[in-house]
Design a protein around this motif. Sequence first.
Motif, PDB file in Angstrom:
ATOM      1  N   UNK A 120       0.798  -1.224   0.000  1.00 22.95           N
ATOM      2  CA  UNK A 120       0.000   0.000   0.000  1.00 22.95           C
ATOM      3  C   UNK A 120       0.833   1.277   0.000  1.00 22.95           C
ATOM      4  N   UNK A 121       1.775   1.409   0.912  1.00 21.10           N
ATOM      5  CA  UNK A 121       2.448   2.697   1.081  1.00 21.10           C
ATOM      6  C   UNK A 121       3.375   3.036  -0.082  1.00 21.10           C
ATOM      7  N   UNK A 122       4.225   2.081  -0.445  1.00 21.41           N
ATOM      8  CA  UNK A 122       5.203   2.274  -1.538  1.00 21.41           C
ATOM      9  C   UNK A 122       6.106   3.493  -1.299  1.00 21.41           C
ATOM     10  N   UNK A 123       6.620   3.581  -0.086  1.00 20.81           N
ATOM     11  CA  UNK A 123       7.538   4.669   0.237  1.00 20.81           C
ATOM     12  C   UNK A 123       8.819   4.570  -0.598  1.00 20.81           C
ATOM     13  N   UNK A 124       9.290   3.341  -0.777  1.00 17.19           N
ATOM     14  CA  UNK A 124      10.513   3.137  -1.547  1.00 17.19           C
ATOM     15  C   UNK A 124      10.169   2.953  -3.021  1.00 17.19           C
ATOM     16  N   UNK A 125      10.908   3.614  -3.871  1.00 15.79           N
ATOM     17  CA  UNK A 125      10.609   3.601  -5.297  1.00 15.79           C
ATOM     18  C   UNK A 125      11.748   2.953  -6.073  1.00 15.79           C
ATOM     19  N   UNK A 126      11.426   2.649  -7.331  1.00 20.40           N
ATOM     20  CA  UNK A 126      12.418   2.137  -8.277  1.00 20.40           C
ATOM     21  C   UNK A 126      13.169   0.935  -7.685  1.00 20.40           C
ATOM     22  N   UNK A 127      14.492   0.975  -7.733  1.00 15.47           N
ATOM     23  CA  UNK A 127      15.314  -0.168  -7.314  1.00 15.47           C
ATOM     24  C   UNK A 127      15.068  -0.539  -5.860  1.00 15.47           C
ATOM     25  N   UNK A 128      14.862   0.462  -5.006  1.00 12.10           N
ATOM     26  CA  UNK A 128      14.734   0.201  -3.581  1.00 12.10           C
ATOM     27  C   UNK A 128      13.389  -0.416  -3.196  1.00 12.10           C
ATOM     28  N   UNK A 129      12.409  -0.396  -4.092  1.00 11.70           N
ATOM     29  CA  UNK A 129      11.094  -0.963  -3.779  1.00 11.70           C
ATOM     30  C   UNK A 129      11.171  -2.460  -3.515  1.00 11.70           C
ATOM     31  N   UNK A 130      12.226  -3.099  -4.034  1.00  8.77           N
ATOM     32  CA  UNK A 130      12.362  -4.537  -3.850  1.00  8.77           C
ATOM     33  C   UNK A 130      12.704  -4.897  -2.401  1.00  8.77           C
ATOM     34  N   UNK A 131      13.242  -3.943  -1.635  1.00 10.22           N
ATOM     35  CA  UNK A 131      13.679  -4.232  -0.267  1.00 10.22           C
ATOM     36  C   UNK A 131      12.511  -4.606   0.637  1.00 10.22           C
ATOM     37  N   UNK A 132      11.482  -3.763   0.807  1.00 11.48           N
ATOM     38  CA  UNK A 132      10.356  -4.165   1.657  1.00 11.48           C
ATOM     39  C   UNK A 132       9.585  -5.360   1.109  1.00 11.48           C
ATOM     40  N   UNK A 133       9.501  -5.470  -0.233  1.00 14.75           N
ATOM     41  CA  UNK A 133       8.808  -6.616  -0.831  1.00 14.75           C
ATOM     42  C   UNK A 133       9.503  -7.917  -0.470  1.00 14.75           C
ATOM     43  N   UNK A 134      10.811  -7.946  -0.621  1.00 11.43           N
ATOM     44  CA  UNK A 134      11.579  -9.153  -0.314  1.00 11.43           C
ATOM     45  C   UNK A 134      11.515  -9.472   1.179  1.00 11.43           C
ATOM     46  N   UNK A 135      11.682  -8.445   2.009  1.00 12.90           N
ATOM     47  CA  UNK A 135      11.631  -8.658   3.454  1.00 12.90           C
ATOM     48  C   UNK A 135      10.258  -9.171   3.888  1.00 12.90           C
ATOM     49  N   UNK A 136       9.191  -8.636   3.279  1.00 12.89           N
ATOM     50  CA  UNK A 136       7.839  -9.091   3.623  1.00 12.89           C
ATOM     51  C   UNK A 136       7.679 -10.582   3.343  1.00 12.89           C
ATOM     52  N   UNK A 137       8.211 -11.044   2.221  1.00 11.18           N
ATOM     53  CA  UNK A 137       8.106 -12.460   1.868  1.00 11.18           C
ATOM     54  C   UNK A 137       8.830 -13.342   2.886  1.00 11.18           C
ATOM     55  N   UNK A 138      10.077 -12.988   3.191  1.00 11.45           N
ATOM     56  CA  UNK A 138      10.853 -13.781   4.145  1.00 11.45           C
ATOM     57  C   UNK A 138      10.231 -13.722   5.552  1.00 11.45           C
ATOM     58  N   UNK A 139       9.776 -12.556   5.958  1.00 11.65           N
ATOM     59  CA  UNK A 139       9.241 -12.390   7.303  1.00 11.65           C
ATOM     60  C   UNK A 139       7.903 -13.105   7.481  1.00 11.65           C
ATOM     61  N   UNK A 140       7.020 -12.998   6.487  1.00 13.15           N
ATOM     62  CA  UNK A 140       5.710 -13.647   6.588  1.00 13.15           C
ATOM     63  C   UNK A 140       5.837 -15.170   6.641  1.00 13.15           C
ATOM     64  N   UNK A 141       6.711 -15.728   5.816  1.00  9.92           N
ATOM     65  CA  UNK A 141       6.862 -17.185   5.858  1.00  9.92           C
ATOM     66  C   UNK A 141       7.503 -17.611   7.181  1.00  9.92           C
ATOM     67  N   UNK A 142       8.378 -16.777   7.742  1.00  6.30           N
ATOM     68  CA  UNK A 142       8.994 -17.100   9.028  1.00  6.30           C
ATOM     69  C   UNK A 142       7.956 -17.094  10.146  1.00  6.30           C
ATOM     70  N   UNK A 143       7.061 -16.114  10.132  1.00  6.89           N
ATOM     71  CA  UNK A 143       5.987 -16.052  11.126  1.00  6.89           C
ATOM     72  C   UNK A 143       5.106 -17.294  11.037  1.00  6.89           C
ATOM     73  N   UNK A 144       4.735 -17.675   9.825  1.00  9.44           N
ATOM     74  CA  UNK A 144       3.892 -18.863   9.632  1.00  9.44           C
ATOM     75  C   UNK A 144       4.605 -20.124  10.114  1.00  9.44           C
ATOM     76  N   UNK A 145       5.872 -20.246   9.785  1.00 11.87           N
ATOM     77  CA  UNK A 145       6.687 -21.384  10.216  1.00 11.87           C
ATOM     78  C   UNK A 145       6.757 -21.447  11.743  1.00 11.87           C
ATOM     79  N   UNK A 146       6.990 -20.306  12.370  1.00 11.78           N
ATOM     80  CA  UNK A 146       7.082 -20.258  13.834  1.00 11.78           C
ATOM     81  C   UNK A 146       5.744 -20.591  14.491  1.00 11.78           C
ATOM     82  N   UNK A 147       4.657 -20.170  13.866  1.00  9.63           N
ATOM     83  CA  UNK A 147       3.328 -20.461  14.415  1.00  9.63           C
ATOM     84  C   UNK A 147       3.088 -21.970  14.490  1.00  9.63           C
ATOM     85  N   UNK A 148       3.357 -22.668  13.405  1.00  6.58           N
ATOM     86  CA  UNK A 148       3.133 -24.117  13.395  1.00  6.58           C
ATOM     87  C   UNK A 148       4.078 -24.827  14.357  1.00  6.58           C
TER      88      UNK A 148
END
Length: 363
Positions: A244-272
């Motif tokens: 939603x926010x898209x504070x980071x643009x262009x090349x840097x936009x990949x940083x929160x996207x990538x972190x979100x993927x790794x973090x969300x799967x880690x949370x799910x893994x830890x939950x189980x």
Amino acid sequence: MENKVVKKPRLEWLDALRGFTMILVVAYHVAQSGFGESWRHSSSMPFLILFRMPLFFFVSGFLAYKASQIWNLRNLRALILKKLRVQLIPTLVFFLLAIALLYKTFWPSVEMELMSPLKGGYWFTIALLWMFLIYYPFAYLESKMKHASWLPIVFLFMVSLLFYESCYQPKYFSWAQGYKGAKTELYHFLMYTSLGQVFLYFPFFLYGNIVHRYWEKAQRIMDSKWFFPILIVLVIFCTMDALKWHFMRMTWAIVPLTMAKFLLLTVTFMYFRHYHQYFTKMTFMGATLQYIGRRTLDIYLIHFLFMPDLPHIGEFFNAHPHNFVVDILLSVLLGLVIIGFSIITSNILRISPFFKKWLFGRS
């Protein structure tokens, strides 16, 4: 004497996690293909995109590491041949069957889908095969090192992240999302082989592999008081920025996207892992998810044949995007029905030892 790998008891909650992930995959396909929802307007699809397939590859990488594996040329050859048989033959059979049943024309549709990196939805088993073909020789060479070290697997992980990053840099790479220049021969090669999909998901496979390699240390980190609160805060900010926010643009936009993927799967893994007592065979939910988790290949191959054609539902959710719970609930419920039909179909085919071996890789 033949060397045999001593198998450890299965982690029941991990099988349940794999089953949960399979439900998310089918639910996403229901929303995308069955309902025709647009990921730009859907309230559920962008969220599912972030972690459903990364989680699937994470679990695959986790299970790929076996500390007791004896690495020699004979075992390496056997593993590769087994993966080729299990991944390629069933994929080809069900890919052609899906084209014959669901498309208006056969050969033109076959040619069209082969040119697509998604292969009519059957890209997953192809991409996973590529990952094993990379990982097994790597593990073999790694075993020949005089001293065990974390450097080789971390180096491979960092290289995979560079290839992953290239997929989001249309200014520099022809295979990147949003590239507007002429398609290169390398682009077409990556599309035909689905190697572009490998670029997108191999880091998650290796992440799971690393977690399993250093399982004792990983568990200490997960059980520390500071790790989970920080994880949740980062998940919220990275996911919100990616969606939603898209504070980071262009090349840097990949940083929160990538972190979100790794973090969300880690949370799910830890939950189980944390609530593992609820995912044993002694509970209804645990037994159900484990059963689905052990039949993921069957379900993935067959479920495309039962996709509904309900575009009016997609039109409703596209017009009314803020219905996350209803959207997810409807997709998951219909997905569970499709999974049920897929398992029944699989069980019928498994009556034949020939089909059981060549369609689902079971002896």
